[in-house]
Design a protein around this motif. Structure first.
Motif, PDB file in Angstrom:
ATOM      1  N   PHE A 155      27.397  82.570 -15.077  1.00 19.35           N
ATOM      2  CA  PHE A 155      26.696  83.854 -15.085  1.00 19.35           C
ATOM      3  C   PHE A 155      27.640  84.952 -15.557  1.00 19.35           C
ATOM      4  O   PHE A 155      27.303  85.745 -16.443  1.00 19.35           O
ATOM      5  N   ILE A 156      28.824  84.996 -14.980  1.00 16.98           N
ATOM      6  CA  ILE A 156      29.789  86.031 -15.343  1.00 16.98           C
ATOM      7  C   ILE A 156      30.186  85.900 -16.814  1.00 16.98           C
ATOM      8  O   ILE A 156      30.281  86.897 -17.526  1.00 16.98           O
ATOM      9  N   GLU A 157      30.370  84.671 -17.279  1.00 18.23           N
ATOM     10  CA  GLU A 157      30.760  84.444 -18.674  1.00 18.23           C
ATOM     11  C   GLU A 157      29.688  84.897 -19.654  1.00 18.23           C
ATOM     12  O   GLU A 157      29.982  85.555 -20.655  1.00 18.23           O
ATOM     13  N   HIS A 158      28.433  84.558 -19.393  1.00 16.58           N
ATOM     14  CA  HIS A 158      27.376  84.821 -20.365  1.00 16.58           C
ATOM     15  C   HIS A 158      26.593  86.102 -20.126  1.00 16.58           C
ATOM     16  O   HIS A 158      26.027  86.662 -21.074  1.00 16.58           O
ATOM     17  N   ILE A 159      26.531  86.573 -18.890  1.00 14.38           N
ATOM     18  CA  ILE A 159      25.748  87.770 -18.587  1.00 14.38           C
ATOM     19  C   ILE A 159      26.645  88.933 -18.184  1.00 14.38           C
ATOM     20  O   ILE A 159      26.444  90.053 -18.598  1.00 14.38           O
ATOM     21  N   GLY A 160      27.636  88.645 -17.365  1.00 13.87           N
ATOM     22  CA  GLY A 160      28.577  89.688 -16.961  1.00 13.87           C
ATOM     23  C   GLY A 160      28.715  89.789 -15.455  1.00 13.87           C
ATOM     24  O   GLY A 160      27.942  89.197 -14.702  1.00 13.87           O
ATOM     25  N   ASP A 161      29.709  90.528 -15.039  1.00 16.82           N
ATOM     26  CA  ASP A 161      29.968  90.763 -13.624  1.00 16.82           C
ATOM     27  C   ASP A 161      29.099  91.922 -13.163  1.00 16.82           C
ATOM     28  O   ASP A 161      29.259  93.046 -13.628  1.00 16.82           O
ATOM     29  N   LYS A 162      28.164  91.646 -12.279  1.00 14.73           N
ATOM     30  CA  LYS A 162      27.236  92.665 -11.787  1.00 14.73           C
ATOM     31  C   LYS A 162      27.796  93.445 -10.600  1.00 14.73           C
ATOM     32  O   LYS A 162      27.106  94.290 -10.030  1.00 14.73           O
ATOM     33  N   ALA A 163      29.046  93.149 -10.198  1.00 18.34           N
ATOM     34  CA  ALA A 163      29.695  93.816  -9.053  1.00 18.34           C
ATOM     35  C   ALA A 163      28.880  93.635  -7.773  1.00 18.34           C
ATOM     36  O   ALA A 163      28.709  94.564  -6.991  1.00 18.34           O
ATOM     37  N   ILE A 164      28.371  92.449  -7.583  1.00 17.26           N
ATOM     38  CA  ILE A 164      27.634  92.087  -6.365  1.00 17.26           C
ATOM     39  C   ILE A 164      28.512  91.092  -5.622  1.00 17.26           C
ATOM     40  O   ILE A 164      28.594  89.929  -6.013  1.00 17.26           O
ATOM     41  N   TYR A 165      29.176  91.575  -4.573  1.00 21.14           N
ATOM     42  CA  TYR A 165      30.172  90.760  -3.891  1.00 21.14           C
ATOM     43  C   TYR A 165      29.863  90.485  -2.427  1.00 21.14           C
ATOM     44  O   TYR A 165      30.542  89.687  -1.801  1.00 21.14           O
ATOM     45  N   THR A 166      28.853  91.153  -1.889  1.00 15.95           N
ATOM     46  CA  THR A 166      28.488  90.963  -0.482  1.00 15.95           C
ATOM     47  C   THR A 166      26.978  90.786  -0.369  1.00 15.95           C
ATOM     48  O   THR A 166      26.237  91.097  -1.312  1.00 15.95           O
ATOM     49  N   LEU A 167      26.530  90.331   0.801  1.00 16.39           N
ATOM     50  CA  LEU A 167      25.081  90.230   1.029  1.00 16.39           C
ATOM     51  C   LEU A 167      24.413  91.594   0.940  1.00 16.39           C
ATOM     52  O   LEU A 167      23.300  91.705   0.423  1.00 16.39           O
ATOM     53  N   ASP A 168      25.083  92.635   1.419  1.00 17.33           N
ATOM     54  CA  ASP A 168      24.508  93.979   1.313  1.00 17.33           C
ATOM     55  C   ASP A 168      24.373  94.403  -0.148  1.00 17.33           C
ATOM     56  O   ASP A 168      23.374  95.029  -0.525  1.00 17.33           O
ATOM     57  N   ASP A 169      25.383  94.079  -0.979  1.00 27.56           N
ATOM     58  CA  ASP A 169      25.276  94.361  -2.417  1.00 27.56           C
ATOM     59  C   ASP A 169      24.067  93.649  -3.008  1.00 27.56           C
ATOM     60  O   ASP A 169      23.318  94.218  -3.803  1.00 27.56           O
ATOM     61  N   ALA A 170      23.889  92.386  -2.623  1.00 26.49           N
ATOM     62  CA  ALA A 170      22.779  91.592  -3.151  1.00 26.49           C
ATOM     63  C   ALA A 170      21.435  92.162  -2.704  1.00 26.49           C
ATOM     64  O   ALA A 170      20.490  92.236  -3.498  1.00 26.49           O
ATOM     65  N   LYS A 171      21.337  92.580  -1.457  1.00 26.77           N
ATOM     66  CA  LYS A 171      20.095  93.192  -0.968  1.00 26.77           C
ATOM     67  C   LYS A 171      19.798  94.477  -1.734  1.00 26.77           C
ATOM     68  O   LYS A 171      18.642  94.730  -2.113  1.00 26.77           O
ATOM     69  N   SER A 172      20.810  95.289  -1.971  1.00 31.05           N
ATOM     70  CA  SER A 172      20.616  96.523  -2.739  1.00 31.05           C
ATOM     71  C   SER A 172      20.146  96.214  -4.150  1.00 31.05           C
ATOM     72  O   SER A 172      19.250  96.884  -4.681  1.00 31.05           O
ATOM     73  N   TYR A 173      20.754  95.197  -4.769  1.00 28.63           N
ATOM     74  CA  TYR A 173      20.368  94.809  -6.122  1.00 28.63           C
ATOM     75  C   TYR A 173      18.915  94.336  -6.155  1.00 28.63           C
ATOM     76  O   TYR A 173      18.168  94.672  -7.090  1.00 28.63           O
ATOM     77  N   ILE A 174      18.515  93.568  -5.162  1.00 25.52           N
ATOM     78  CA  ILE A 174      17.119  93.112  -5.094  1.00 25.52           C
ATOM     79  C   ILE A 174      16.189  94.309  -5.013  1.00 25.52           C
ATOM     80  O   ILE A 174      15.181  94.380  -5.729  1.00 25.52           O
ATOM     81  N   ASN A 175      16.518  95.271  -4.176  1.00 30.83           N
ATOM     82  CA  ASN A 175      15.672  96.454  -4.027  1.00 30.83           C
ATOM     83  C   ASN A 175      15.647  97.313  -5.285  1.00 30.83           C
ATOM     84  O   ASN A 175      14.600  97.788  -5.700  1.00 30.83           O
ATOM     85  N   GLN A 176      16.808  97.488  -5.912  1.00 28.37           N
ATOM     86  CA  GLN A 176      16.909  98.380  -7.072  1.00 28.37           C
ATOM     87  C   GLN A 176      16.473  97.724  -8.371  1.00 28.37           C
ATOM     88  O   GLN A 176      15.885  98.385  -9.234  1.00 28.37           O
ATOM     89  N   SER A 177      16.772  96.449  -8.544  1.00 26.90           N
ATOM     90  CA  SER A 177      16.495  95.819  -9.836  1.00 26.90           C
ATOM     91  C   SER A 177      15.247  94.941  -9.845  1.00 26.90           C
ATOM     92  O   SER A 177      14.606  94.815 -10.874  1.00 26.90           O
ATOM     93  N   PHE A 178      14.933  94.318  -8.751  1.00 27.54           N
ATOM     94  CA  PHE A 178      13.755  93.447  -8.707  1.00 27.54           C
ATOM     95  C   PHE A 178      12.533  94.243  -8.242  1.00 27.54           C
ATOM     96  O   PHE A 178      11.563  94.391  -8.981  1.00 27.54           O
ATOM     97  N   ILE A 179      12.589  94.740  -7.022  1.00 27.13           N
ATOM     98  CA  ILE A 179      11.420  95.402  -6.429  1.00 27.13           C
ATOM     99  C   ILE A 179      11.092  96.706  -7.141  1.00 27.13           C
ATOM    100  O   ILE A 179       9.939  96.945  -7.516  1.00 27.13           O
ATOM    101  N   ALA A 180      12.088  97.550  -7.377  1.00 26.51           N
ATOM    102  CA  ALA A 180      11.851  98.842  -8.021  1.00 26.51           C
ATOM    103  C   ALA A 180      11.305  98.681  -9.439  1.00 26.51           C
ATOM    104  O   ALA A 180      10.458  99.465  -9.865  1.00 26.51           O
ATOM    105  N   SER A 181      11.767  97.669 -10.167  1.00 29.35           N
ATOM    106  CA  SER A 181      11.263  97.442 -11.530  1.00 29.35           C
ATOM    107  C   SER A 181       9.764  97.208 -11.534  1.00 29.35           C
ATOM    108  O   SER A 181       9.033  97.773 -12.352  1.00 29.35           O
ATOM    109  N   HIS A 182       9.299  96.387 -10.617  1.00 34.55           N
ATOM    110  CA  HIS A 182       7.862  96.109 -10.555  1.00 34.55           C
ATOM    111  C   HIS A 182       7.078  97.359 -10.160  1.00 34.55           C
ATOM    112  O   HIS A 182       5.995  97.610 -10.703  1.00 34.55           O
TER     113      HIS A 182
END
Length: 168
Positions: A32-59
């Protein structure tokens, strides 16, 4: 979880915070990091924020976005969706698989299901981007009917990506 789209082997569903551990694993895989990039998601809280901001908010804001891909037994195999990026004129199709689920046709199957419904999202033109050395993703996109348009620099890291397009 309720499926938004179903295929013979897969379900595509909306993400929720329970997907944080899987997403954390996915975005920190070497591939993922090689082909897409480092999304700076390093903790579960980072991942939850990403889900809210990039998945849920997009819809909510755009009417489309990424989905979680699962097998019918609920095992998560990856993500697929339509993304709106500031650097691109039209939405793009993006996908990533959890390590161990590659080369089974899951991306093609999930993306095909999503593409069948693109008009429901108001999408008539679509693009996709890949790193120049990501032949596997390029092959899937070509099989889906995308055509290579050329290369462009769209990210802050100034590396060129291959741009593909799909028109009705």
């Amino acid at each position: 979880m309720n499926a938004v789209f179903k295929t013979n082997r897969l379900l595509l569903r909306h993400a929720n915070e329970l997907d944080a551990a899987m997403l954390l694993k996915l975005v920190n895989q070497a591939s993922f990091i090689e082909h897409i990039g480092d999304k700076a998601i390093y903790t579960l809280d980072d991942a939850k924020s990403y889900i809210n901001q990039s998945f849920i908010a997009s819809h909510v804001l755009q009417g489309f976005g990424p989905y979680i891909i699962t097998l019918h037994n609920a095992v998560v195999v990856g993500v697929v969706g339509f993304y709106k990026r500031a650097a691109l004129l039209q939405p793009d199709l993006g996908f990533a698989l959890v390590s161990g689920f590659e080369k089974k046709g899951y991306v093609f199957e999930a993306a095909s299901a999503l593409l069948q419904h693109k008009h429901e999202f108001g999408i008539t033109k679509l693009c996709a981007i890949t790193s120049p050395d990501n032949r596997a993703s390029q092959n899937v996109l070509l099989k889906l009917g995308f055509k290579i348009e050329g290369k462009a620099v769209i990210n802050d890291d100034k590396t060129a990506v291959i741009i593909l397009s799909l028109n009705d």
